[in-house]
Design a protein around this motif. Structure first.
Motif, mmCIF file in Angstrom:
data_model
loop_
_atom_site.group_PDB
_atom_site.id
_atom_site.type_symbol
_atom_site.label_atom_id
_atom_site.label_comp_id
_atom_site.label_asym_id
_atom_site.label_seq_id
_atom_site.Cartn_x
_atom_site.Cartn_y
_atom_site.Cartn_z
ATOM 1 N N HIS A 178 49.499 -23.042 60.328
ATOM 2 C CA HIS A 178 49.244 -21.672 60.198
ATOM 3 C C HIS A 178 47.848 -21.684 59.523
ATOM 4 O O HIS A 178 46.735 -21.077 59.983
ATOM 5 N N VAL A 179 47.255 -22.932 58.895
ATOM 6 C CA VAL A 179 46.060 -23.152 58.385
ATOM 7 C C VAL A 179 45.062 -23.545 59.594
ATOM 8 O O VAL A 179 44.104 -22.893 59.405
ATOM 9 N N LEU A 180 45.506 -24.218 60.563
ATOM 10 C CA LEU A 180 44.553 -24.383 61.626
ATOM 11 C C LEU A 180 44.199 -22.993 62.680
ATOM 12 O O LEU A 180 43.145 -22.782 62.766
ATOM 13 N N PHE A 181 45.310 -22.189 62.675
ATOM 14 C CA PHE A 181 45.049 -21.010 63.487
ATOM 15 C C PHE A 181 44.252 -20.049 62.383
ATOM 16 O O PHE A 181 43.703 -19.214 63.105
ATOM 17 N N ALA A 182 44.445 -19.994 61.413
ATOM 18 C CA ALA A 182 43.702 -19.158 60.190
ATOM 19 C C ALA A 182 42.436 -19.426 60.289
ATOM 20 O O ALA A 182 41.560 -18.506 60.504
ATOM 21 N N LYS A 183 42.010 -20.727 60.211
ATOM 22 C CA LYS A 183 40.813 -21.162 60.347
ATOM 23 C C LYS A 183 39.924 -20.862 61.424
ATOM 24 O O LYS A 183 38.910 -20.411 61.704
ATOM 25 N N LEU A 184 40.719 -21.142 62.739
ATOM 26 C CA LEU A 184 39.998 -20.559 63.886
ATOM 27 C C LEU A 184 39.784 -19.329 64.070
ATOM 28 O O LEU A 184 38.775 -18.912 64.647
ATOM 29 N N CYS A 185 40.755 -18.606 63.563
ATOM 30 C CA CYS A 185 40.509 -16.901 63.885
ATOM 31 C C CYS A 185 39.449 -16.528 62.967
ATOM 32 O O CYS A 185 38.931 -15.624 63.301
ATOM 33 N N THR A 186 39.537 -17.153 61.606
ATOM 34 C CA THR A 186 38.549 -16.665 60.603
ATOM 35 C C THR A 186 37.167 -16.843 61.321
ATOM 36 O O THR A 186 35.970 -15.961 61.085
ATOM 37 N N GLN A 223 37.895 -10.158 61.980
ATOM 38 C CA GLN A 223 38.624 -8.927 61.910
ATOM 39 C C GLN A 223 39.986 -9.079 62.461
ATOM 40 O O GLN A 223 40.782 -8.130 62.185
ATOM 41 N N LEU A 224 40.158 -9.908 63.098
ATOM 42 C CA LEU A 224 41.933 -10.024 63.504
ATOM 43 C C LEU A 224 42.534 -11.062 62.802
ATOM 44 O O LEU A 224 43.828 -11.392 63.170
ATOM 45 N N ARG A 225 42.192 -11.624 61.746
ATOM 46 C CA ARG A 225 42.781 -12.673 60.972
ATOM 47 C C ARG A 225 44.118 -12.060 60.549
ATOM 48 O O ARG A 225 45.125 -12.977 60.322
ATOM 49 N N SER A 226 44.061 -11.080 60.141
ATOM 50 C CA SER A 226 45.693 -10.434 59.443
ATOM 51 C C SER A 226 46.439 -10.226 60.596
ATOM 52 O O SER A 226 47.836 -10.419 60.566
ATOM 53 N N TRP A 227 46.153 -9.824 62.045
ATOM 54 C CA TRP A 227 46.973 -9.829 63.076
ATOM 55 C C TRP A 227 47.553 -11.197 63.474
ATOM 56 O O TRP A 227 48.693 -11.514 63.633
ATOM 57 N N MET A 228 46.700 -12.300 63.248
ATOM 58 C CA MET A 228 47.020 -13.693 63.694
ATOM 59 C C MET A 228 47.979 -14.171 62.726
ATOM 60 O O MET A 228 49.038 -14.847 62.900
ATOM 61 N N TYR A 229 48.135 -13.798 61.298
ATOM 62 C CA TYR A 229 48.774 -14.128 60.357
ATOM 63 C C TYR A 229 50.293 -13.693 60.575
ATOM 64 O O TYR A 229 51.571 -14.476 60.656
ATOM 65 N N ALA A 230 50.307 -12.401 61.301
ATOM 66 C CA ALA A 230 51.472 -11.669 61.251
ATOM 67 C C ALA A 230 52.163 -12.444 62.663
ATOM 68 O O ALA A 230 53.287 -12.503 62.619
ATOM 69 N N VAL A 231 51.566 -12.452 63.753
ATOM 70 C CA VAL A 231 51.991 -12.990 64.928
ATOM 71 C C VAL A 231 52.478 -14.425 65.008
ATOM 72 O O VAL A 231 53.438 -14.714 65.244
ATOM 73 N N TYR A 232 51.755 -15.373 63.892
ATOM 74 C CA TYR A 232 52.291 -16.585 63.783
ATOM 75 C C TYR A 232 53.452 -16.618 62.887
ATOM 76 O O TYR A 232 54.570 -17.297 63.259
#
Length: 435
Positions: A83-91, A96-105
């Motif tokens: 989660h931390v890795l993908f969140a950092k990458l998306c940020t 603007q898509l980080r909330s979607w990434m959180y939900a998908v993950y």
């Protein structure tokens, strides 16, 4: 002025010294008790092989803690690290898509852990509360939400819904109740915020992004929807000065607490000794005092570690989660006796403050506390122990208000204000109303 300033520091130092000495003395008694009782027949079920290289067995009476830090340790670390890795990458790439990434993950993690049927079950509750939120009627949203929560706490509905979970593993029941219970509370928060702010027109996607944020999903804490949505929707989040240092400090404190609990489980057997009352009755008073204190603080440490780890991840995601629980030994009023500040904030916002107003009138306060602890009883799962706990806390909150009213009552206030020491001085409104 210098003397007045120095006195509290001296008193604090003496208090800390006395407390440390008392704990050390009690710890010595507990250590001797654990050594003497390690081979007892009653200890065999809950004392298993641990640090064999130094000849110490481990207290495994708390299966949940043991599962978190043995069988599921690697899974938890892997899931949160991903989660931390993908969140950092998306940020970095598309904030603007980080909330979607959180939900998908989060959805993928839930499906991988509990299966697709469990996901569909929760989606059914989410969609139901979303549809009801479109009516704009808070009472209807709260009623359906509490009915949904009851379906996860009372038979036969809970047995029927648990049948949707495929597979079997040690923490399946814990994750089922945690994920479903917190999902319902989040859906209620979303629905009530939608009713309170119809001009904002929140969508079903907003609810799903809110609910399936993985760090909060199974074990909380609860962030009310308005706070979560405002923070996660920031396009270019900026950390306050010193935030990274505080995150590192929180992570280190969580690790220290985990190591400390592991040491206690290997050397003091604080959870196993109380299960053998015959043996406990033979312990010296110092060991019994240390045992009682350790069990009292352990529940707080357990909650502090859980929320500390989760909050560290949330802060890395630029969120401001609820604070960890306050140490139970530092509490002096019923209004602060909560382990989960998130649920406490939820209850205060939607029930307690809504009914009780300024909490200065006796009858509204009584209604607010009864309603609050009725919902709390449903959340914890109705049973005799929960009934007793809720009644005592409900009485404690009201009793504090009654004492405050008594302290400012005309004749008693005059007695208190007269020269000389009086027992009513301890009922000063300044002291009592601090809660």
């Amino acid at each position: 002025m210098g003397i007045k300033t120095a006195l509290p520091a001296v008193e604090l130092g003496l208090y800390s010294l006395v407390l440390s000495g008392a704990l050390a003395y009690a710890g010595r008694g507990l250590l001797e008790a654990s050594q003497d009782g390690a081979k007892r027949k009653a200890f065999r079920e809950s004392v298993r092989p641990g640090w064999e290289y130094i000849g110490r067995k481990m207290d495994v009476a708390d299966f949940e803690w043991v599962m978190w830090f043995t069988s599921f340790r690697n899974v938890i670390v892997f899931a949160l690290s991903g989660h931390v890795l993908f969140a950092k990458l998306c940020t970095m790439v598309a904030p603007q898509l980080r909330s979607w990434m959180y939900a998908v993950y989060g959805v993928l993690a839930v499906v991988g852990t509990m299966g697709p049927w469990y996901l569909l079950l929760l989606l059914g509750h989410c969609v139901s509360l979303y549809v009801v939120s479109l009516s704009g009627q808070p009472w209807l949203c709260l009623s359906l939400g509490l009915a949904s929560l009851a379906s996860f706490k009372l038979d036969p509905l809970i047995s029927w819904q648990s049948g949707f979970v495929t597979g079997t593993f040690d923490l399946q029941e814990v994750l089922f109740h945690g994920g479903s219970g917190f999902t319902v509370l989040r859906c209620i928060s979303f629905a009530l915020e939608s009713c309170a702010h119809p001009e904002r027109r929140y969508s079903l996607a907003d609810l799903l992004k809110y609910n399936f944020y993985l760090p909060f999903f199974f074990f909380g804490p609860i962030m009310t929807f308005d706070r979560f949505h405002a923070q996660v929707s920031q396009m270019d989040p900026v950390r306050p000065e010193g935030e990274l240092w505080r995150i590192r400090a929180q992570a280190v404190l969580s690790m220290v607490a985990i190591v400390a609990v592991d040491i206690f489980f290997h050397f003091f057997y604080i959870l196993t000794i109380p299960s053998d009352l015959k043996y406990a009755h033979r312990l010296p008073d110092s060991a019994l005092a240390g045992l009682a204190y350790s069990n009292l603080v352990y529940d707080w440490v357990k909650a502090a570690v859980l929320f500390g780890v989760v909050n560290t991840v949330a802060r890395l995601d630029h969120l401001d989660p609820p604070r960890p629980p306050k140490c139970i030994t530092a509490l002096y009023v019923f209004a602060e006796t909560h382990f989960d500040r998130g649920i406490n904030d939820w209850l205060c916002k939607y029930v307690y403050d809504h009914i009780g107003g300024e909490h200065s009138a006796v009858i509204p306060e009584l209604g607010a506390t009864v309603a609050t602890f009725a919902i709390t009883t449903l959340w914890l799962g109705p049973c005799d122990i929960v009934y007793l706990w809720s009644c005592l806390n409900c009485f404690g909150l009201n009793f504090e208000l009654w004492i405050q009213k008594l302290a400012v009552w005309g004749p008693l206030a005059q007695i208190e204000g007269s020269p000389g020491p009086h027992w009513l001085s301890c009922l000063s409104p300044t002291v009592v109303s601090s809660w």
